[in-house]
Each structure stands twice: as C-alpha cells, then as structure tokens.
Design an enzyme around this catalytic site. Sequence first.
Site, mmCIF file in Angstrom:
data_model
loop_
_atom_site.group_PDB
_atom_site.id
_atom_site.type_symbol
_atom_site.label_atom_id
_atom_site.label_comp_id
_atom_site.label_asym_id
_atom_site.label_seq_id
_atom_site.Cartn_x
_atom_site.Cartn_y
_atom_site.Cartn_z
ATOM 1 N N ASP A 14 0.806 -1.227 0.000
ATOM 2 C CA ASP A 14 0.000 0.000 0.000
ATOM 3 C C ASP A 14 0.836 1.272 0.000
ATOM 4 O O ASP A 14 0.431 2.306 0.535
ATOM 5 C CB ASP A 14 -0.959 0.023 1.211
ATOM 6 C CG ASP A 14 -1.867 -1.190 1.212
ATOM 7 O OD1 ASP A 14 -2.200 -1.677 0.120
ATOM 8 O OD2 ASP A 14 -2.232 -1.646 2.317
ATOM 9 N N LYS A 17 1.808 2.179 -5.133
ATOM 10 C CA LYS A 17 2.342 1.634 -6.395
ATOM 11 C C LYS A 17 1.432 1.949 -7.581
ATOM 12 O O LYS A 17 1.894 2.384 -8.635
ATOM 13 C CB LYS A 17 2.520 0.107 -6.271
ATOM 14 C CG LYS A 17 3.514 -0.293 -5.196
ATOM 15 C CD LYS A 17 3.551 -1.797 -4.982
ATOM 16 C CE LYS A 17 2.308 -2.369 -4.360
ATOM 17 N NZ LYS A 17 2.082 -2.050 -2.953
ATOM 18 N N GLY A 41 -4.583 -4.197 -3.798
ATOM 19 C CA GLY A 41 -5.571 -3.158 -4.089
ATOM 20 C C GLY A 41 -4.790 -1.916 -4.464
ATOM 21 O O GLY A 41 -4.147 -1.313 -3.614
ATOM 22 N N HIS A 42 -4.766 -1.595 -5.745
ATOM 23 C CA HIS A 42 -3.969 -0.461 -6.224
ATOM 24 C C HIS A 42 -4.903 0.671 -6.641
ATOM 25 O O HIS A 42 -5.718 0.517 -7.544
ATOM 26 C CB HIS A 42 -3.077 -0.903 -7.399
ATOM 27 C CG HIS A 42 -2.053 -1.935 -7.001
ATOM 28 N ND1 HIS A 42 -1.179 -2.510 -7.881
ATOM 29 C CD2 HIS A 42 -1.761 -2.475 -5.782
ATOM 30 C CE1 HIS A 42 -0.398 -3.370 -7.220
ATOM 31 N NE2 HIS A 42 -0.741 -3.364 -5.958
ATOM 32 N N GLN A 223 1.911 -6.037 -3.208
ATOM 33 C CA GLN A 223 2.359 -6.167 -1.815
ATOM 34 C C GLN A 223 3.655 -5.353 -1.632
ATOM 35 O O GLN A 223 3.842 -4.375 -2.343
ATOM 36 C CB GLN A 223 2.568 -7.646 -1.433
ATOM 37 C CG GLN A 223 1.270 -8.446 -1.299
ATOM 38 C CD GLN A 223 0.677 -8.877 -2.615
ATOM 39 O OE1 GLN A 223 1.314 -9.521 -3.423
ATOM 40 N NE2 GLN A 223 -0.578 -8.542 -2.855
HETATM 41 P P1 GDP Z 1 -0.797 0.395 -3.553
HETATM 42 O O1 GDP Z 1 -1.396 -0.884 -3.091
HETATM 43 O O2 GDP Z 1 0.678 0.439 -3.318
HETATM 44 O O3 GDP Z 1 -1.130 0.741 -4.972
HETATM 45 O O4 GDP Z 1 -1.413 1.532 -2.623
HETATM 46 P P2 GDP Z 1 -2.961 1.676 -2.178
HETATM 47 O O5 GDP Z 1 -3.734 2.176 -3.335
HETATM 48 O O6 GDP Z 1 -3.429 0.447 -1.508
HETATM 49 O O7 GDP Z 1 -2.819 2.746 -1.034
HETATM 50 C C1 GDP Z 1 -2.310 4.016 -1.254
HETATM 51 C C2 GDP Z 1 -3.369 5.030 -0.842
HETATM 52 O O8 GDP Z 1 -2.778 6.299 -0.717
HETATM 53 C C3 GDP Z 1 -4.461 5.199 -1.874
HETATM 54 O O9 GDP Z 1 -5.651 5.531 -1.216
HETATM 55 C C4 GDP Z 1 -3.970 6.365 -2.716
HETATM 56 O O10 GDP Z 1 -5.034 7.080 -3.353
HETATM 57 C C5 GDP Z 1 -3.312 7.206 -1.675
HETATM 58 N N1 GDP Z 1 -2.150 8.002 -2.110
HETATM 59 C C6 GDP Z 1 -1.182 7.671 -3.014
HETATM 60 N N2 GDP Z 1 -0.237 8.620 -3.042
HETATM 61 C C7 GDP Z 1 -0.598 9.563 -2.148
HETATM 62 C C8 GDP Z 1 -0.001 10.775 -1.683
HETATM 63 O O11 GDP Z 1 1.079 11.179 -2.111
HETATM 64 N N3 GDP Z 1 -0.684 11.474 -0.734
HETATM 65 C C9 GDP Z 1 -1.869 11.048 -0.223
HETATM 66 N N4 GDP Z 1 -2.456 11.792 0.701
HETATM 67 N N5 GDP Z 1 -2.449 9.910 -0.623
HETATM 68 C C10 GDP Z 1 -1.812 9.175 -1.568
HETATM 69 P P1 IMO Z 2 -0.963 -4.114 -2.259
HETATM 70 O O1 IMO Z 2 -0.503 -4.658 -3.600
HETATM 71 C C1 IMO Z 2 -0.980 -4.598 2.072
HETATM 72 C C2 IMO Z 2 -1.077 -8.675 3.654
HETATM 73 C C3 IMO Z 2 -2.340 -9.119 4.356
HETATM 74 C C4 IMO Z 2 -1.752 -10.138 5.330
HETATM 75 C C5 IMO Z 2 -0.641 -10.784 4.533
HETATM 76 C C6 IMO Z 2 -1.048 -12.089 3.860
HETATM 77 O O2 IMO Z 2 -2.240 -3.403 -2.292
HETATM 78 O O3 IMO Z 2 0.156 -3.367 -1.604
HETATM 79 P P2 IMO Z 2 -2.599 -12.754 1.817
HETATM 80 O O4 IMO Z 2 -3.986 -12.369 1.466
HETATM 81 O O5 IMO Z 2 -1.593 -12.418 0.796
HETATM 82 O O6 IMO Z 2 -2.504 -14.190 2.245
HETATM 83 O O7 IMO Z 2 -2.259 -11.897 3.138
HETATM 84 O O8 IMO Z 2 -0.269 -9.847 3.537
HETATM 85 N N1 IMO Z 2 -1.301 -8.162 2.272
HETATM 86 C C7 IMO Z 2 -1.213 -6.870 1.954
HETATM 87 N N2 IMO Z 2 -1.013 -5.777 2.716
HETATM 88 N N3 IMO Z 2 -1.097 -4.463 0.737
HETATM 89 C C8 IMO Z 2 -1.263 -5.551 -0.050
HETATM 90 O O9 IMO Z 2 -1.249 -5.465 -1.411
HETATM 91 C C9 IMO Z 2 -1.391 -6.811 0.554
HETATM 92 N N4 IMO Z 2 -1.585 -8.061 0.085
HETATM 93 C C10 IMO Z 2 -1.512 -8.883 1.151
HETATM 94 O O10 IMO Z 2 -2.960 -8.049 5.012
HETATM 95 O O11 IMO Z 2 -1.150 -9.469 6.418
HETATM 96 MG MG MG Z 3 -2.902 -1.563 -1.801
#
Ligand code: GDP
Ligand code: IMO
Ligand code: MG
Length: 422
Positions: A14, A17, A41-42, A223
């Site tokens: 998270d 990416k 979840g991107h 991840q």
């Molecule tokens: P990913 O899994 O690495 O793609 O990241 P996620 O989408 O799960 O989580 C990142 C969260 O931070 C999302 O809600 C984005 O919209 C938000 N986000 C990304 N970059 C920034 C930033 O520079 N500032 C803020 N405030 N939010 C951001």
């Molecule tokens: P993105 O790509 C954050 C965590 C889960 C759990 C562990 C194992 O959005 O960064 P799993 O379902 O893979 O067996 O869970 O890994 N986990 C993540 N945490 N971002 C993710 O993906 C994750 N995918 C799995 O919360 O601790």
């Molecule tokens: Mg994510």
Amino acid sequence: MKKVDVLLGLQWGDEGKGKIVDVVTPKYDIIARFQGGPNAGHTLIFDNKKFVLHTIPSGIFRDNTINIIGNGVVIDPIIIREEIEKLEATGVNVSSNLLISKKAHLILPTHKILDKYSEEQKGIKKIGSTLKGIGPTYMDKTGRNGLRMGDSVAENFKEKYDQLVQKHQAILGDYEYQDMLAEFEPKWFEAMEFLSKFELIDSEHYINQALKDGKSILAEGAQGTMLDIDFGTYPFVTSSNTVTAGTCTGLGVAPNKIGEVVGIFKAYCTRVGSGPFPSELDNEIGQNIRQIGHEFGATTGRDRRCGWIDLPALKYAIMINGVTQLSMMKADVLDSFEEIEVCTHYEIDGELFDYFPYDINALNVKPVYKKVKGWNTDLTGMRDMSEAPQEFLDYITYLERELQTPISIVSVGPDRAQTIIR
Ligand code: GDP
Ligand code: IMO
Ligand code: MG
C-alpha cells in the site's frame, strides 16, 4: 537492447504503487504484473475519478499500453471479471489491451474456503490474510496440483477442476463450507467462460520478443518487500516473491534484462494484518496518521496500522531489490506535524542494530528514533521542488544520505497531478 524496469513496494504494501505506475505509464509500451493476485488493491485517482485495481495492471487507463498478467500472478476469475466489467462500463478498452499468461494459476472457490479455514485454525496466530485464496493457490502451484489459465481450453478441464476440489474437500473434512461453494462455483464457471474472449499468451516469449523489438516495459509489483515469502517477516507474509527477483520468475525475464528498479515507500509506514512492525504507533499519533492518510485497506477496508518510517527495514529492502531510485509517497500526510520521527536503529537487549534481524517476531525489538523538524506547510498544491519548504528539502536530503539512493519521485497527494518528478 531495452531492459525491463521494475516498480515495487519497499514496506508492507500500500505504498502507492498503483498511483505511480499510472503516472509513469506514458513512458512505457507494456505494463506487467508478475506476482500476487486479488490480495492487492492499487488505487488510481485522476479527473475526479477513483479506481481500485486488484488483478489488472495499473497501465490499463492509458490507450496504446499493453497490460500483461504474468505467469507469477494468481487469478480469481470472479474478481477479475468484476474488475473488467467495471472498467468497461466507464469506457476503458480492456479487451484489446489486456493479455494473460497461460501459466498464471487459477484461484478456485475452494482455495478461498481453505484460506478462511486455515486462518480460523490458526486462531490468534492468524496471518491476517485478505482471504482471497492466495496462500492455498500458491501451495497448490508449488505442490504441483494447480490449475492454470491455459488448462481452461482443455477438454478435460472440468475433470481436472473436480480432482483438485476433491483434494480440497479431503482437507476440509466436515468444516462448513457447502453454502460458500454453492454460491461461488456457478459464478466461477461463468467467469471462466467470460475470460475465454481474452488472449492467452506465453508471457516469457511475448516479453522477450517485445524487448528485442525495442519496446519499453515496466513490471508492477504487488504487496511489498517486507511481505515477501523469503525476505519478509515470515510467517506474517504473503505467499509470493514480491521482490525484484520475482519479476524474473513471474514474467520470464532473465536477471541481466532488469533495468531500473524504482522502490516506493511512504514518508511514514503502514501495515495491515498481523505481524511485527517495530516502528508502529499504537497511540494518538498513529491514529492521526490513519485519519489524515485515509489508511484503510483498499481490498478489505481494514484499519491499517501506522507508524514512523523505518530505516533499517528500508535499507534491507533497497539491498534485496537492487533499488536504483526511490519514490517517496504521502509526504503531505505529515504536513501538520511539528516534529517527525525516523527509526534509525533497533535496540535489542541493549545493543543497537541498523539492519533487519532474523527472528524479529521473537525478539524484543525497541525502535530508536531521531527527531526531525516538520515542514508544517500544506504540500498538496506543490508541483515543483522549487516551491518546497526548507524542512521538507532537509528531510529528503537526510533520507537520501541514509538510504544511499536518490529520491526521484515525490508524491504530495493521491491525484495523478500531485506528483513531482525530480
Ligand atoms: P498500492 O497498493 O501500493 O497501490 O497503494 P494503495 O492504493 O493500496 O494505497 C495508497 C493510498 O494512498 C491510496 O488511497 C492512494 O489514493 C493514496 N495516495 C497515493 N499517493 C498519495 C499521496 O502522495 N498522498 C496522499 N495523501 N495519498 C496518496
Ligand atoms: P498491495 O498490492 C498490504 C497482507 C495481508 C496479510 C498478509 C497475507 O495493495 O500493496 P494474503 O492475502 O496475501 O494471504 O495476506 O499480507 N497483504 C497486503 N497488505 N497491501 C497488499 O497489497 C497486501 N496483500 C496482502 O494483510 O497481512
Ligand atoms: Mg494496496
């Protein structure tokens, strides 16, 4: 010859990416996912619209970009179908821009049930899995029992499916799962039928040919490094190699064809699910970060645990991945902080360590912090580093010196536009 660039997370996922892949996609002909599955979840935000992608690469919104789901990915047909239908409903052209590896493994409804069963068996020691069936599917892959996308065209596909389900039923015994199976199984076969209109490829041939043809390729990690099956905080990890090496096995790219490696990290740190997190702030500061940063899971909606940036873990991640440049995310979340703390070392039994120890789960690890002055300025409107307050520049310089790697991208908000390329 061109090389494959890699973009991946350095913390516990998270990091942002999806946002950065979307920002840099215009530079690339191909975006490819190499591991993980719908546990990811991107999030992408642009033109006041928000999208969350689970299986589909984050290049899907740009026309003329090919998006590949590589052999290292595990696919839940039901989830990917929903993703595709949602995208198509908003006018995104998925079918001509998405290619799927024949070798990608399939998540069966019983894999999801096994995931839930396994977590319930573990009780308080549970991993905190996203319950998407990731672990059981990779177990069947390495156990040589799995079903792959390419099997779907075989005449005996249903027979193979039934054989695998029987294996799962033997494990599940009298665990109550019939309702779940009855709900998901028909949807699963319908989704497989839906997916039959997509082109299946050998991603290794496709990608290597594309490199020969001078195409530029970006591999999108899911991840984060600290969730890697080998190098993460085992057993509190996911079941795939989330590191650069995963690109080689998850797409069929030789190590000498890897180019730039962009490591993404937040200006602080989060983790969702169980497991060690030395710099966690189980207090009001952590709650503030969660509220300001909207730190709730993009896949499960769970609260993300929040803490200060962790340099020993980041240095470890940079080493394992061969990171050549960094992308610092969510600096704006710290805009209102008078003071920011940075974990520089771990103290274990009175001794200082600046690297990630083996048995971090069992050891009594105390984070050692350095305080730095906050910038106390709203960064969200910043579009050029020349507008940055001195304290923010100092923070970046300090991190670059500690991490020995340049920070080439700075993100100051969730929108595509809130990105500064240095
Ligand atoms: P990913 O899994 O690495 O793609 O990241 P996620 O989408 O799960 O989580 C990142 C969260 O931070 C999302 O809600 C984005 O919209 C938000 N986000 C990304 N970059 C920034 C930033 O520079 N500032 C803020 N405030 N939010 C951001
Ligand atoms: P993105 O790509 C954050 C965590 C889960 C759990 C562990 C194992 O959005 O960064 P799993 O379902 O893979 O067996 O869970 O890994 N986990 C993540 N945490 N971002 C993710 O993906 C994750 N995918 C799995 O919360 O601790
Ligand atoms: Mg994510």
